[in-house]
Design an enzyme around this catalytic site. Structure first.
Site: not given
Ligand SMILES: [Zn+2]
Length: 163
Positions: A46, A51, A88-89, A130-131, A134
């Site tokens: 995701g 991000q 998380c990226l 999670h997204e 964000h």
């Molecule tokens: Zn993330």
């Protein structure tokens, strides 16, 4: 299509509530295509606009067969509980255990502006949560007790220095 640079903690855009997506045009399609490309290149499931440095309520995901674009996302129902590792990226994929709802219903618009609702469970439901977080300027570490949060940040900072 192009792979964008991933924004990393503690850049400010990650902590800001995103602006609503209002224009559903070719530019948005291109942005979503870039987000998918960036997500796949980073081997993520995701990716939210925050991000790649944009303060927008928008994310893409491809997780356990659930592949979608979500503009102006909202979690409208939750059920049960799951406890597992998450990363998380934007925080170097450093994992930590986070408690989330086992099932979640996402309400959002696709890249054409059409509203939809989608239910998921397990990992895909975790990804919804999670997204969407964000888009609200929230990171998974915000769900952790302070000590564990500090540990994730410390490990991320250390690993980044070696890169
Ligand atoms: Zn993330």
């Amino acid at each position: 299509m192009s792979v964008r640079k991933i924004t990393e903690y503690p850049e400010k855009v990650l902590a800001k509530i995103g602006k609503p997506v209002e224009v559903f045009d070719d530019e948005l399609e291109t942005l979503c295509a870039d987000m998918f490309e960036t997500m796949y290149a980073a081997e993520g499931v995701g990716l939210a606009a925050q991000q790649i440095g944009l303060s927008l309520r928008l994310f893409v995901m491809d997780c356990e067969g659930v592949k979608l674009v979500a503009a102006n996302p909202e979690i409208i129902a939750e059920e049960g509980e799951q406890t597992s590792q998450e990363g998380c990226l934007s925080i170097g994929k450093v994992p930590a255990v986070v408690v989330r709802a086992e099932k979640a219903v996402l309400r959002a618009q696709n890249s054409k502006g059409e509203w939809f609702e989608r239910e998921a469970e397990g990992y895909a439901a975790r990804c919804f949560q999670h997204e969407t977080d964000h888009c609200d300027g929230k990171l998974f570490i915000d769900h952790l007790p302070k000590m564990r949060r500090d540990m994730v940040v410390k490990r991320f900072t250390k690993e980044k220095k070696w890169k």
